[in-house]
Write an enzyme that holds these catalytic residues in place. Structure first.
Site, short mmCIF file in Angstrom:
data_model
loop_
_atom_site.label_atom_id
_atom_site.label_comp_id
_atom_site.label_asym_id
_atom_site.label_seq_id
_atom_site.Cartn_x
_atom_site.Cartn_y
_atom_site.Cartn_z
N GLU A 114 25.59 40.58 -21.90
CA GLU A 114 24.42 40.45 -21.02
C GLU A 114 23.12 40.70 -21.79
OE1 GLU A 114 26.00 42.35 -16.91
OE2 GLU A 114 26.13 43.64 -18.68
N SER A 167 24.50 60.08 -37.28
CA SER A 167 25.83 60.43 -37.75
C SER A 167 25.68 61.48 -38.86
CB SER A 167 26.51 59.19 -38.32
OG SER A 167 27.61 59.57 -39.09
N SER A 168 26.71 62.30 -39.02
CA SER A 168 26.61 63.33 -40.07
C SER A 168 26.69 62.72 -41.47
CB SER A 168 27.71 64.38 -39.89
OG SER A 168 28.95 63.75 -39.83
N CYS A 169 26.99 61.41 -41.57
CA CYS A 169 27.03 60.80 -42.90
C CYS A 169 25.62 60.53 -43.45
CB CYS A 169 27.86 59.53 -42.90
SG CYS A 169 27.01 58.19 -42.12
N HIS A 188 38.65 55.28 -37.36
CA HIS A 188 38.34 56.55 -38.00
C HIS A 188 39.65 57.31 -38.24
CE1 HIS A 188 34.30 55.74 -36.21
NE2 HIS A 188 33.96 56.11 -37.42
N LEU A 209 21.49 58.42 -31.31
CA LEU A 209 22.70 58.98 -31.92
C LEU A 209 22.83 58.49 -33.36
CD1 LEU A 209 23.61 58.92 -28.67
CD2 LEU A 209 25.65 59.82 -29.78
N LEU A 265 34.06 62.02 -34.32
CA LEU A 265 34.43 62.13 -32.90
C LEU A 265 35.82 61.56 -32.66
CD1 LEU A 265 31.05 60.87 -31.40
CD2 LEU A 265 31.75 63.24 -31.80
N TYR A 269 24.93 52.17 -43.99
CA TYR A 269 25.00 52.72 -42.63
C TYR A 269 24.13 53.98 -42.53
CZ TYR A 269 27.50 55.03 -38.66
OH TYR A 269 27.85 55.65 -37.49
N ARG A 308 37.42 68.25 -42.95
CA ARG A 308 36.50 67.51 -42.08
C ARG A 308 36.39 68.23 -40.75
NH1 ARG A 308 35.45 65.89 -46.11
NH2 ARG A 308 35.42 63.81 -47.02
N TRP A 348 46.79 58.45 -48.56
CA TRP A 348 46.07 58.46 -49.84
C TRP A 348 45.22 59.71 -49.94
CZ3 TRP A 348 43.97 53.37 -52.30
CH2 TRP A 348 45.04 52.46 -52.44
N VAL A 380 31.27 56.84 -27.01
CA VAL A 380 30.29 57.83 -26.54
C VAL A 380 29.61 57.35 -25.26
CG1 VAL A 380 28.16 59.07 -27.10
CG2 VAL A 380 29.88 58.70 -28.89
N ARG A 417 49.23 55.09 -37.19
CA ARG A 417 50.22 54.92 -38.25
C ARG A 417 51.49 55.73 -38.00
NH1 ARG A 417 50.13 50.30 -40.14
NH2 ARG A 417 48.03 49.66 -39.58
N PRO A 436 26.13 63.44 -34.62
CA PRO A 436 27.50 63.91 -34.32
C PRO A 436 28.35 63.97 -35.59
CG PRO A 436 26.94 61.89 -33.11
CD PRO A 436 25.89 62.09 -34.15
N1 LIG Z 1 32.84 57.61 -33.32
C1 LIG Z 1 32.48 58.54 -34.19
O1 LIG Z 1 33.31 59.23 -34.80
C2 LIG Z 1 31.01 58.78 -34.47
C3 LIG Z 1 30.69 59.78 -35.39
C4 LIG Z 1 29.36 60.03 -35.67
C5 LIG Z 1 28.38 59.28 -35.05
N2 LIG Z 1 28.71 58.31 -34.16
C6 LIG Z 1 27.61 57.55 -33.55
O2 LIG Z 1 27.69 57.63 -32.14
C7 LIG Z 1 27.23 56.39 -31.56
C8 LIG Z 1 28.29 55.84 -30.63
O3 LIG Z 1 29.47 55.65 -31.38
P1 LIG Z 1 30.83 55.17 -30.70
O4 LIG Z 1 31.93 55.82 -31.42
O5 LIG Z 1 30.71 55.27 -29.23
O6 LIG Z 1 30.82 53.64 -31.14
P2 LIG Z 1 31.59 52.40 -30.44
O7 LIG Z 1 32.74 52.91 -29.64
O8 LIG Z 1 31.84 51.43 -31.53
O9 LIG Z 1 30.51 51.84 -29.44
C9 LIG Z 1 29.36 51.18 -29.89
C10 LIG Z 1 28.85 50.33 -28.76
O10 LIG Z 1 27.69 49.62 -29.21
C11 LIG Z 1 27.77 48.30 -28.72
N3 LIG Z 1 27.01 47.35 -29.54
C12 LIG Z 1 27.15 47.14 -30.87
N4 LIG Z 1 26.31 46.14 -31.23
C13 LIG Z 1 25.66 45.74 -30.11
C14 LIG Z 1 24.69 44.75 -29.85
N5 LIG Z 1 24.21 43.97 -30.83
N6 LIG Z 1 24.24 44.59 -28.59
C15 LIG Z 1 24.74 45.36 -27.59
N7 LIG Z 1 25.65 46.34 -27.77
C16 LIG Z 1 26.12 46.51 -29.04
C17 LIG Z 1 29.24 47.97 -28.77
O11 LIG Z 1 29.47 46.86 -27.95
P3 LIG Z 1 30.87 46.06 -27.98
O12 LIG Z 1 31.76 46.90 -27.10
O13 LIG Z 1 30.53 44.73 -27.41
O14 LIG Z 1 31.29 46.01 -29.42
C18 LIG Z 1 29.85 49.28 -28.27
O15 LIG Z 1 29.89 49.30 -26.88
C19 LIG Z 1 26.90 55.47 -32.74
O16 LIG Z 1 25.54 55.54 -33.02
C20 LIG Z 1 27.67 56.08 -33.88
O17 LIG Z 1 27.04 55.81 -35.11
C21 LIG Z 1 30.01 58.04 -33.84
#
Ligand SMILES: NC(=O)c1ccc[n+]([C@@H]2O[C@H](COP(=O)([O-])OP(=O)(O)OC[C@H]3O[C@@H](n4cnc5c(N)ncnc54)[C@H](OP(=O)(O)O)[C@@H]3O)[C@@H](O)[C@H]2O)c1
Length: 297
Positions: free
Chosen positions: A37, A106-108, A182, A104, A169, A135, A212, A205, A15, A190, A166
């Site tokens: 950083e 999550s729908s969970c 996901h 941000l 995604l 979570y 969804r 499974w 995101v 797969r 969200p």
């Molecule tokens: N993806 C989905 O399907 C989905 C669905 C619903 C909600 N969301 C929500 O949307 C948001 C973004 O999700 P996303 O899919 O973009 O997740 P993502 O791709 O896993 O990105 C999360 C980011 O957070 C960074 N991060 C985690 N811990 C950190 C820390 N301690 N210090 C600094 N940075 C840190 C990660 O850094 P690194 O790159 O170093 O790991 C990564 O860049 C989240 O809040 C998630 O819960 C996502």
């Protein structure tokens, strides 16, 4: 013209990077720091960083994210890291005078047996799905953090912290890890593996019948910017002081069976696809090596 300074927390994530792609064409200054950083779990570092930067807006897209396998294997990491990140960012934002933040979630966050389609008011109306409860509890705390700062400091300090939830995604930057992905990247991975290894069949499974909702990450980023920029009167019209979050989705459901059929076709896998209703949730088995992979349902 003074350009607003925007901090994107989680800028390397799916995101966060979509937000950067969209915001870079706007009259704004984008501020990013990756985990090496600035570790957002470190309270001192986060407070110092915010004190030294004059930030106007924050998109809080940093989180510990994963599918059902990761959630059930690492529940402590999911609750601890998410609470730390969001508490540090939201509280430090307030201390350093940041007026606008978008969290941000999550729908969970919704109960396991929530009415469908899930409305924002369903929050905290019943028990959560046990697998990702830690979570979800952290995400609910994030909404309540934003809400509480609005309630206590909205008038006196013009604090305006908003939350979006969200749905599932997908899109560029997705995580294709065999165990922590996901459902969409998991199925792509797969079927692709099965195709290049000429495997005769793939088993998913579950029955394949649960539905969804999915949303492309660019649409999510667009929705986030829209909600961040929405006039406060309009945001308030659709929320209330103790139900302040907004769901973001496509509004259309798809069964896992329909989804896997589409992915199978696009990948060009011509083997057999089995569903195993005796298994608890979506897990794919590659028949050659019996490797099991859990997917977020
Ligand atoms: N993806 C989905 O399907 C989905 C669905 C619903 C909600 N969301 C929500 O949307 C948001 C973004 O999700 P996303 O899919 O973009 O997740 P993502 O791709 O896993 O990105 C999360 C980011 O957070 C960074 N991060 C985690 N811990 C950190 C820390 N301690 N210090 C600094 N940075 C840190 C990660 O850094 P690194 O790159 O170093 O790991 C990564 O860049 C989240 O809040 C998630 O819960 C996502």
């Amino acid at each position: 013209m003074i350009r607003p300074k925007i901090f994107i927390a989680g800028s390397k994530g799916m995101v966060g990077s979509a937000l950067i792609r969209l915001l870079k064409d706007q009259e704004v200054e984008i501020l990013i720091k990756d985990r090496t950083e600035l570790d957002l779990m470190n309270q001192d570092s986060v407070q110092n960083f915010f004190k030294n930067e004059k930030i106007d807006q924050i998109y809080l897209a940093a989180a510990k994210v994963g599918g059902i396998y990761a959630n059930s294997t690492y529940p402590a990491d999911f609750i601890y890291q998410n609470l730390m990140i969001q508490n540090n960012v939201i509280h430090s934002a307030f201390l350093s005078g940041v007026k606008k933040l978008l969290f941000l979630g999550s729908s969970c966050i919704y109960p396991k047996n929530a009415n469908q389609p899930m409305k924002e008011e369903e929050l905290l109306s019943d028990k959560l799905e046990p697998t990702n409860e830690p979570y979800a509890v952290a995400k609910i705390a994030g909404i309540k953090m934003c809400e509480s700062y609005n309630r206590q400091y909205g008038v006196s300090d013009e604090i305006d912290y908003r939350s979006v939830m969200p749905t599932n995604l997908y899109g560029p930057g997705d995580n294709y890890h065999p165990e922590n992905s996901h459902v969409i990247p998991g199925l792509i991975y797969r079927f692709h593996e099965a195709k290049i290894n000429n495997l005769p069949s793939v088993t998913i499974w579950g029955t394949g019948t649960p539905k969804r909702e999915f949303l492309h990450v660019e649409d999510m980023a667009r929705a986030s910017i829209f909600i961040m920029d929405l006039d406060k009167k309009d945001y308030d019209k659709h929320t209330s002081s103790m139900c302040s979050h907004i769901n973001v989705g496509s509004g259309k459901d798809l069964s896992i069976k329909e989804l896997s059929e589409t992915i199978r076709e696009v990948v060009g896998y011509e083997g057999v696809v089995h569903f195993d209703p005796n298994k608890p949730y979506y897990q794919l088995i590659l028949h050659q090596n019996q490797k099991k992979v859990c997917l977020n349902p």
